[in-house]
Design an enzyme around this catalytic site. Sequence first.
Site, PDB file in Angstrom:
ATOM      1  N   GLY A  16       0.806  -1.208   0.000  1.00 12.65           N
ATOM      2  CA  GLY A  16       0.000   0.000   0.000  1.00 12.65           C
ATOM      3  C   GLY A  16       0.842   1.262   0.000  1.00 12.65           C
ATOM      4  CB  SER A  18       0.643   3.079  -4.697  1.00 14.10           C
ATOM      5  OG  SER A  18      -0.587   2.749  -4.060  1.00 14.10           O
ATOM      6  CB  SER A 138      -6.817   3.502  12.503  1.00 15.06           C
ATOM      7  OG  SER A 138      -7.612   4.634  12.810  1.00 15.06           O
ATOM      8  CE1 TYR A 151     -10.005   2.532   8.229  1.00  9.52           C
ATOM      9  CE2 TYR A 151     -10.316   3.470  10.423  1.00  9.52           C
ATOM     10  CZ  TYR A 151      -9.550   3.329   9.274  1.00  9.52           C
ATOM     11  OH  TYR A 151      -8.338   3.971   9.172  1.00  9.52           O
TER      12      TYR A 151
END
Length: 246
Positions: A16, A18, A138, A151
């Site tokens: 991830g 990018s 997170s 999430y």
Amino acid sequence: MTNPLDFTGKRVVVIGGSSGIGNGMAQEFRKAGADVLVTGTRPDSGDYLEAEDSDFTSLSYAQLDLNDRDAAEGLAAKLGPVDIVIQSQGTVRYSRGEFQREGWDAVVDVNLNSVMDVARAFHPKLTEADGSMIVISSVAGFKANIGNPAYSASKAGAVSLVKTLGAAWARDGIRVNGIAPGLVPTKLTTVTTDHPERLEGALSQIPLRRLGTAEDMAGAAMFLASPLASYMTGQTLVVDGGLTLS
């Protein structure tokens, strides 16, 4: 005296990497001398240059779609030695989409299932290197996040997975740690950062009164991957400007 934050000769893979936090981390490790490979879902890194605020200077790129549960093993098999793996993949569904089965499954697959898929795939290489893995979760993993059950649950799962793998893989010479960012401007947080009233409300809850940056997260990652953190495993550092203090 050797600089513990000199990563010359180290191979770093940023899943991830990018865009967003992952891309910022990749560039900081590159500046510190590492050979860095980043992955993204698009066929070529050039596909990100207009749509994303990404920097691929001196980075290698590989396409990786983690919705294919075997893709991580395929990537790992193509690579040589790897010293550090950073997992920065992530997704979210707004407008209460995560309360529906399709939205729930999509978010959990990327934010939790793929984390274990990548860990499993790179375990042999990290064992050979006495390497380090860092999982980006997170602060949502530590509190209720109204409207985004998948999430929050997936990020809490990632924090727990860091603990479990940290304990299980210590015998293999692998250190597994994590970072829980607060509010950082990325494509996943534009629902807040692109709306002045929401942003003002968010900043009022952050004691340091500013958003986090990819560089803030990179500093924590470089510490965790370095000899400075050689006695740390299974830990997730909260890097949030004090957001979770109240």
